[in-house]
Write an enzyme that holds these catalytic residues in place. Structure first.
Site, PDB file in Angstrom:
ATOM      1  N   HIS A 104     -54.264 -81.894 -34.119  1.00  0.00           N
ATOM      2  CA  HIS A 104     -53.129 -81.305 -33.346  1.00  0.00           C
ATOM      3  C   HIS A 104     -51.776 -81.117 -34.124  1.00  0.00           C
ATOM      4  CE1 HIS A 104     -56.017 -81.337 -29.960  1.00  0.00           C
ATOM      5  NE2 HIS A 104     -56.146 -82.731 -30.208  1.00  0.00           N
ATOM      6  N   GLU A 111     -50.633 -87.071 -27.618  1.00  0.00           N
ATOM      7  CA  GLU A 111     -51.859 -87.595 -28.749  1.00  0.00           C
ATOM      8  C   GLU A 111     -51.699 -87.089 -30.130  1.00  0.00           C
ATOM      9  OE1 GLU A 111     -56.338 -86.105 -29.935  1.00  0.00           O
ATOM     10  OE2 GLU A 111     -55.501 -85.284 -28.300  1.00  0.00           O
ATOM     11  N   HIS A 164     -58.164 -88.701 -33.580  1.00  0.00           N
ATOM     12  CA  HIS A 164     -57.809 -88.234 -32.291  1.00  0.00           C
ATOM     13  C   HIS A 164     -57.914 -89.173 -31.149  1.00  0.00           C
ATOM     14  CE1 HIS A 164     -58.401 -83.794 -32.854  1.00  0.00           C
ATOM     15  NE2 HIS A 164     -58.977 -84.198 -33.903  1.00  0.00           N
ATOM     16  N   GLU A 187     -62.467 -90.942 -31.880  1.00  0.00           N
ATOM     17  CA  GLU A 187     -61.618 -90.922 -30.682  1.00  0.00           C
ATOM     18  C   GLU A 187     -61.333 -92.260 -30.392  1.00  0.00           C
ATOM     19  OE1 GLU A 187     -60.392 -88.376 -28.991  1.00  0.00           O
ATOM     20  OE2 GLU A 187     -61.536 -86.641 -28.993  1.00  0.00           O
TER      21      GLU A 187
END
Length: 508
Positions: free
Chosen positions: A340, A355, A409, A471
């Protein structure tokens, strides 16, 4: 009785001071606002201010300058704004607005102070079809109608000083101003800038290398030095900025910015801008603390995409090398991807954390650790809060012939109960890397082990080397979120990523 009286006094004091503390978040620095290149006239008692990142404008300024019909209902503390087929209602201190009968959430609600009601200019303007951009260096807001984009000196001029926006050029004899050296052109704001054949999708700087990702045509960059002060200039002819890179802002409208570059003794700053509109030319400037040679690597794939690298590590040659300037002397090449960025925040945590901030913090820590590994050469897809398309992240790794790709992430679920760390792979060739990385990740986070999983994510599907997506935990879970945003856990995750990479590559 004295004790009760004191408590009542203290309570009253807190109630009175609370709104004052909230308003203290408003920036006292005066903010200017421009419409199609012309500064809006704002009275001294009606300042345009920055409140917690939202630019607030007195609602009457909007009515007087933007041609909207505005009304104030004192009893309901409500602002009514309308134009053509769009109408909206905003209520003081309420974060829900109404646009054409539908509720829309505001980041910052309207404020009432000293009998002046201010509203968030980005929200109002975008609802009315205007383009909005923010110039942090000049502390200015630029509003643009679709027909008349403004002419703005982009700040990427000689010396990099702040230059005010030129007034609109009018009359039949008006022509774009010519310039020499590195000064910006002034173009007729009534003329839409020519769109380049290619678009820039990402700009980043890491390990003393500038990387520019572009798409849609062959780009022949012009890279040269300038002095007084020292800088390296990169011009990309027939190129404009991707609207995605600019956060939805149209090409030619306030598209200038600056990367957050620190920790490089030779480099003071990296700036970028649409330098010219005829032909459309993107300019990137590396402000240097001293004169330094460089190497240029330009990889094009016809009408697909390309990657330009200006490498300050390989001094003495400005010729385009046959191979990318990464991974020499037998070093392994690792690409670390902070997911992102910029207008794409990723998921939002339980306590409103973003995030993208977690991803970047860990990626930077990984970079610091990898810089101490003599057998590894690494590249960060982004080293600050910038936006890069998924395809460009994968392309960077592919063009560099990387040995390993790791995307960082944090997760989200509708249920707050979801907790733990997961590692994703897409191709069988990546599964062994995923197993190794996951082992270290779970140890570092201390969160439940949710296993190694298959995931059809773009960045691990389109990369040609072993690639994984981590993650680390669930930001929707208060305990996971609290852990992931502690320095100790982020340090542990960064070290875990490095340990996993080294084990997989067989590096002691």
């Amino acid at each position: 009785m004295k004790k009760i009286g004191f408590l009542l006094f203290l309570l009253a004091f807190i109630i009175v001071m609370a709104p004052l503390q909230d308003r203290a978040a408003a920036s006292e620095a005066r903010v200017q606002i421009f419409l199609d290149g012309s500064a809006l006239k704002v009275s001294k008692d009606a300042k345009v201010t920055n409140v917690n990142g939202s630019i607030m404008v007195p609602f009457r300024v909007i009515g007087e300058n933007l041609g909207f019909d505005v009304k104030w209902e004192q009893k309901a503390q409500k602002v009514l704004i309308s134009k053509d087929d769009t109408s909206m209602e905003l209520v003081v201190n309420q974060k829900n607005a109404t646009v054409n009968g539908k509720k829309v959430k505001l980041d910052t609600p309207p404020l009432l102070e000293k009998n002046i009601v201010s509203v968030p200019v980005r929200f109002v303007s975008e609802q009315m079809g205007l383009r909005v951009s923010w110039d942090n260096a000049d502390k200015a807001v630029y509003l643009t109608t679709a027909e008349t984009p403004p002419a703005k000196d982009n700040g990427v001029g000689a010396g990099g000083g702040d230059v005010p926006v030129p007034p609109p050029v009018t009359g039949t004899d008006a022509k774009p101003g010519a310039s020499s050296g590195e000064s910006s052109e002034v173009t007729d704001p009534a003329t839409t800038p020519n769109v380049g054949d290619s678009v820039v999708n990402g700009i980043s700087f890491s390990e003393n290398r500038l990387m520019v990702a572009f798409q849609g045509g062959t780009v022949k960059p012009k890279v040269f030095k300038m002095s007084g002060p020292e800088r390296i200039v990169v011009d990309l002819p027939n190129t404009s900025f991707s609207p995605d890179f600019l956060g939805g802002t149209a090409a030619g409208v306030g598209n200038q910015g600056k990367l957050d570059v620190s920790g490089y003794p030779d480099v003071a700053a990296v700036r970028y801008s649409l330098f010219s509109s005829s032909p459309s030319t993107v300019r990137v400037v590396i402000d240097m603390n001293n004169s330094k040679d460089y190497s240029v690597y330009n990889e094009n794939e016809g009408l697909d995409s390309g990657l330009l690298i200006v490498d300050l590590n390989k001094a003495g040659s400005t010729e385009t090398p046959a191979t990318p300037p990464v991974g020499g002397s037998g070093k392994k090449v690792v690409v670390i991807d902070a997911g992102h960025g910029d207008q794409d925040p990723g998921t939002t945590g339980y306590s409103k954390t973003k995030e993208k901030d977690f991803n970047l913090a860990v990626a930077l820590k990984v970079g610091q650790l990898l810089a101490n590994e003599p057998d590894i050469d690494f590249v960060l897809t982004r080293s600050d809060d910038t936006y890069l398309k998924l395809a460009e992240r994968a392309k960077i790794a592919n063009d560099l012939n990387a040995d390993v790709f790791v995307s960082i992430h944090a997760n989200y679920a509708d249920s707050r109960a979801a907790s733990g760390s997961e590692t994703y792979y897409q191709r069988d060739a990546s599964k062994s890397l995923a197993n190794v990385m996951h082992k270290y990740l779970v140890q570092a986070t201390g969160l439940p082990d949710r296993g190694v999983r298959y995931g059809n994510f773009h960045v691990i599907r389109e990369t040609k080397m072993p690639a994984v997506l981590l993650e680390a935990g669930y930001l929707s879970n208060p305990k996971d979120e609290a852990a992931l945003f502690t320095e100790s856990v982020q340090n542990a995750i960064a070290q875990a990523i490095v340990n996993g990479i080294k084990e997989y590559l067989g590096i002691q």
